[in-house]
Design a protein around this motif. Structure first.
Motif, PDB file in Angstrom:
ATOM      1  N   ASP A 202      87.819 -51.778   6.654  1.00 30.58           N
ATOM      2  CA  ASP A 202      88.440 -52.869   7.404  1.00 30.58           C
ATOM      3  C   ASP A 202      89.013 -52.376   8.728  1.00 30.58           C
ATOM      4  O   ASP A 202      88.860 -53.041   9.767  1.00 30.58           O
ATOM      5  CB  ASP A 202      89.545 -53.510   6.559  1.00 30.58           C
ATOM      6  CG  ASP A 202      89.000 -54.145   5.278  1.00 30.58           C
ATOM      7  OD1 ASP A 202      87.796 -54.464   5.265  1.00 30.58           O
ATOM      8  OD2 ASP A 202      89.784 -54.286   4.319  1.00 30.58           O
ATOM      9  N   GLU A 203      89.672 -51.211   8.713  1.00 32.44           N
ATOM     10  CA  GLU A 203      90.267 -50.682   9.941  1.00 32.44           C
ATOM     11  C   GLU A 203      89.193 -50.261  10.945  1.00 32.44           C
ATOM     12  O   GLU A 203      89.361 -50.428  12.157  1.00 32.44           O
ATOM     13  CB  GLU A 203      91.177 -49.487   9.612  1.00 32.44           C
ATOM     14  CG  GLU A 203      92.400 -49.840   8.782  1.00 32.44           C
ATOM     15  CD  GLU A 203      93.341 -50.756   9.528  1.00 32.44           C
ATOM     16  OE1 GLU A 203      93.319 -50.779  10.782  1.00 32.44           O
ATOM     17  OE2 GLU A 203      94.116 -51.481   8.860  1.00 32.44           O
ATOM     18  N   ARG A 206      87.968 -53.442  12.542  1.00 30.11           N
ATOM     19  CA  ARG A 206      88.954 -53.939  13.505  1.00 30.11           C
ATOM     20  C   ARG A 206      88.909 -53.114  14.796  1.00 30.11           C
ATOM     21  O   ARG A 206      88.977 -53.653  15.912  1.00 30.11           O
ATOM     22  CB  ARG A 206      90.335 -53.899  12.868  1.00 30.11           C
ATOM     23  CG  ARG A 206      91.421 -54.560  13.709  1.00 30.11           C
ATOM     24  CD  ARG A 206      92.771 -54.546  12.999  1.00 30.11           C
ATOM     25  NE  ARG A 206      92.727 -55.335  11.767  1.00 30.11           N
ATOM     26  CZ  ARG A 206      92.815 -54.821  10.545  1.00 30.11           C
ATOM     27  NH1 ARG A 206      92.944 -53.513  10.396  1.00 30.11           N
ATOM     28  NH2 ARG A 206      92.754 -55.606   9.488  1.00 30.11           N
ATOM     29  N   THR A 207      88.819 -51.816  14.664  1.00 34.25           N
ATOM     30  CA  THR A 207      88.756 -50.931  15.841  1.00 34.25           C
ATOM     31  C   THR A 207      87.472 -51.166  16.634  1.00 34.25           C
ATOM     32  O   THR A 207      87.470 -51.185  17.875  1.00 34.25           O
ATOM     33  CB  THR A 207      88.846 -49.456  15.405  1.00 34.25           C
ATOM     34  OG1 THR A 207      90.034 -49.261  14.653  1.00 34.25           O
ATOM     35  CG2 THR A 207      88.839 -48.531  16.614  1.00 34.25           C
ATOM     36  N   GLN A 209      85.768 -53.964  16.838  1.00 32.64           N
ATOM     37  CA  GLN A 209      85.884 -55.214  17.583  1.00 32.64           C
ATOM     38  C   GLN A 209      86.683 -55.013  18.872  1.00 32.64           C
ATOM     39  O   GLN A 209      86.334 -55.547  19.936  1.00 32.64           O
ATOM     40  CB  GLN A 209      86.543 -56.285  16.700  1.00 32.64           C
ATOM     41  CG  GLN A 209      85.683 -56.755  15.540  1.00 32.64           C
ATOM     42  CD  GLN A 209      84.402 -57.422  16.004  1.00 32.64           C
ATOM     43  OE1 GLN A 209      84.370 -58.101  17.042  1.00 32.64           O
ATOM     44  NE2 GLN A 209      83.326 -57.217  15.239  1.00 32.64           N
ATOM     45  N   TYR A 210      87.747 -54.223  18.797  1.00 27.77           N
ATOM     46  CA  TYR A 210      88.542 -53.952  20.001  1.00 27.77           C
ATOM     47  C   TYR A 210      87.709 -53.181  21.030  1.00 27.77           C
ATOM     48  O   TYR A 210      87.734 -53.484  22.232  1.00 27.77           O
ATOM     49  CB  TYR A 210      89.801 -53.165  19.619  1.00 27.77           C
ATOM     50  CG  TYR A 210      90.564 -52.643  20.804  1.00 27.77           C
ATOM     51  CD1 TYR A 210      91.381 -53.466  21.570  1.00 27.77           C
ATOM     52  CD2 TYR A 210      90.464 -51.289  21.186  1.00 27.77           C
ATOM     53  CE1 TYR A 210      92.068 -52.985  22.672  1.00 27.77           C
ATOM     54  CE2 TYR A 210      91.145 -50.793  22.288  1.00 27.77           C
ATOM     55  CZ  TYR A 210      91.945 -51.641  23.027  1.00 27.77           C
ATOM     56  OH  TYR A 210      92.629 -51.162  24.126  1.00 27.77           O
TER      57      TYR A 210
END
Length: 491
Positions: A202-203, A206-207, A209-210
């Protein structure tokens, strides 16, 4: 040799490790409170000769990518300082990392500013290092150490995400052509965390996508995600982190990678702390965050070391030259002693010969005079015989001559030039002027002959006056006296 200490700083406190030729050993832990700071100060006092390297693994980080005109030297330094001031990072712990020049026509330089944005987390520890005058070699970031970690993997993809865990948490770093582009620490996620790899997936998403929003990753391409973990966790990673169109997860063998880097004690789990500290100790020219004042003691130590090395080199050269001079002096002394001994031996031999020589019966001057006289007499050892043979040959060629008397004598030995004096009296027949001339010419042809001749009347009592050769000859016989001086015959 000075000890090498690696100080690992997290939000929970500080760990001190001893590094020696690839072997790591934890020696102390200090909490991030006053008691921990005091204990750390006492630790530095017990190790005054240690060389310390601080590795910060904190979530308070900032990364700014800037594009600047390509400059060199002082102009580049001034431009970077102005741009850093414009970022308002509010921290002295800032470093820069060049990502190369742009591929477009402008050819500007891409520069990554990395900062530790919470100075309060570092100041107490650095203050104790400065107070005890401990040598600090640098302040490094776990995020930038990931660059050295990625270099050990082959091949290096153009863009990749590197994931590894440590006591500080789970760190996700983005690399572009092997250089750090972005890094993020997720605290509280360690190897023992339940559901670590699901949370990791998940992390990472998220990273990603950034980073896609920042255009650090390309859309439509599956970005490799390299996960450092122990082999016993690889199956769990494959189950929790399936590949997607944007991300492709690949677990890496952490113990094998650590052994390849030269770590003597590979980790037995998925904790990458020992490998990060090992790379911090052996990787030169790592970007460091410490301001110039924090490294003053290190600079002084380097200056002192350089002076010591120069002094030791000069002393060694002086000792070598002195030893060479001593050896040459000893050799000269030995040669002088040998020559003196030889001279003394020769002198004693000469003295022995003089002592064994018998004493002369007469003074040396008298013997030398006698030898000179003997040498003069030896020239005439043959007597008048050679001259008599020459005279007989001459008379044989002059049948009309009659030899009446001959006198032969030599001068005294004291005469400088040895000669023989000869006096001849010859009876000439009447009308014998030609015969006398031939006789005298024959005598003059003898070697070194000097003649003195006179013609006498036939009777010794005659009072007649001698006539010149042009006058007519007398019918009576006449006498011819010849005095000759000749060199001695050759022996």
């Amino acid at each position: 040799m000075a000890e090498r200490h690696l100080l690992y700083l997290t939000h929970a406190g500080l760990q001190a490790w001893n590094w020696n030729k690839g072997a790591l050993k934890e020696i102390a832990r200090f909490a991030s409170d006053d008691d921990g700071i005091k204990a750390f100060s006492a630790h530095l006092t017990r190790h005054p000769q240690a060389r310390c390297t601080l590795v910060a693994d904190l979530p308070d980080e900032a990364f700014h990518l800037e594009t600047l005109p390509f400059l060199r030297g002082r102009d580049r330094s001034q431009l970077i300082a102005r741009r850093q001031a414009q970022l308002h990072l509010d921290t002295p712990y800032v470093t820069q990392l060049s990502l190369g020049r742009e591929a477009g026509g402008s050819r500007n330089e891409r520069l990554l500013f990395a900062a530790l944005t919470r100075p309060a987390a570092l100041r107490p520890w650095l203050a104790e290092l400065g107070r005890t005058e401990t040598v600090l070699t640098g302040v490094h970031s776990a995020a930038l150490l990931g660059t050295a970690l990625l270099r050990q993997t082959r091949p290096i993809p153009p863009r990749a995400l590197l994931v590894h865990s440590s006591p500080a948490g789970l760190r996700i770093s983005c690399f572009e052509h092997g250089l750090l582009r972005f890094s993020r620490l997720v605290p509280g996620l360690g190897p023992s965390t339940t559901g670590l790899w699901q949370t990791c997936r998940d992390e990472v998403q998220r990273t990603a996508q950034y980073l896609l929003g920042q255009r650090a990753l390309d859309r439509g391409n599956a970005t490799p995600v390299l996960v450092l973990a122990h082999p016993d966790q690889h199956a769990a990673i494959h189950m929790a982190c399936p590949d997607s169109p944007d991300l492709g997860f690949t677990p890496l063998n952490l113990p094998e990678l650590a052994a390849r880097c030269g770590l003597q004690t590979p980790p037995d789990n998925s904790d990458c702390l020992s490998l990060l500290l090992h790379l911090a100790a052996r990787t030169p020219r790592q970007p460091q965050f410490a301001p110039g004042g924090e490294l003053l003691q290190q600079r002084l130590t380097r200056v002192g070391t350089a002076i010591g090395i120069a002094a030791a080199s000069l002393l060694s050269a002086s000792l070598v030259i002195a030893a060479k001079n001593v050896i040459e002096t000893r050799q000269l002394d030995q040669q002088a002693a040998a020559m003196l001994a030889a001279r003394l031996t020769e002198e004693s031999h000469i003295a022995a010969l003089i002592a064994s020589t018998p004493t002369l019966p007469l003074p040396q001057e008298t013997l030398q005079a006698d030898l000179a006289s003997l040498g003069t007499l030896q020239r005439f050892v043959g007597g008048p015989q050679p001259f008599l043979h020459q005279l007989a040959n001459i008379l044989d060629r002059q049948p009309g001559l009659e030899l009446l008397q001959i006198d032969w004598s030599v001068p005294s030995p004291s005469t400088a030039a040895p000669l023989q004096h000869i006096s001849l009296e010859v009876i000439l027949p009447s009308g014998s002027e030609p015969t006398a001339s031939r006789f005298l010419d024959a005598l003059r042809q003898l070697p070194g002959a000097a003649l003195n001749d006179e013609q006498m009347p036939a009777s010794p009592d005659s009072d007649q006056i001698l006539r010149s050769p042009s006058t007519a000859a007398t019918p009576e016989a006449s006498r011819l006296n010849v005095r000759a001086t000749l060199r001695p015959p050759t022996p």
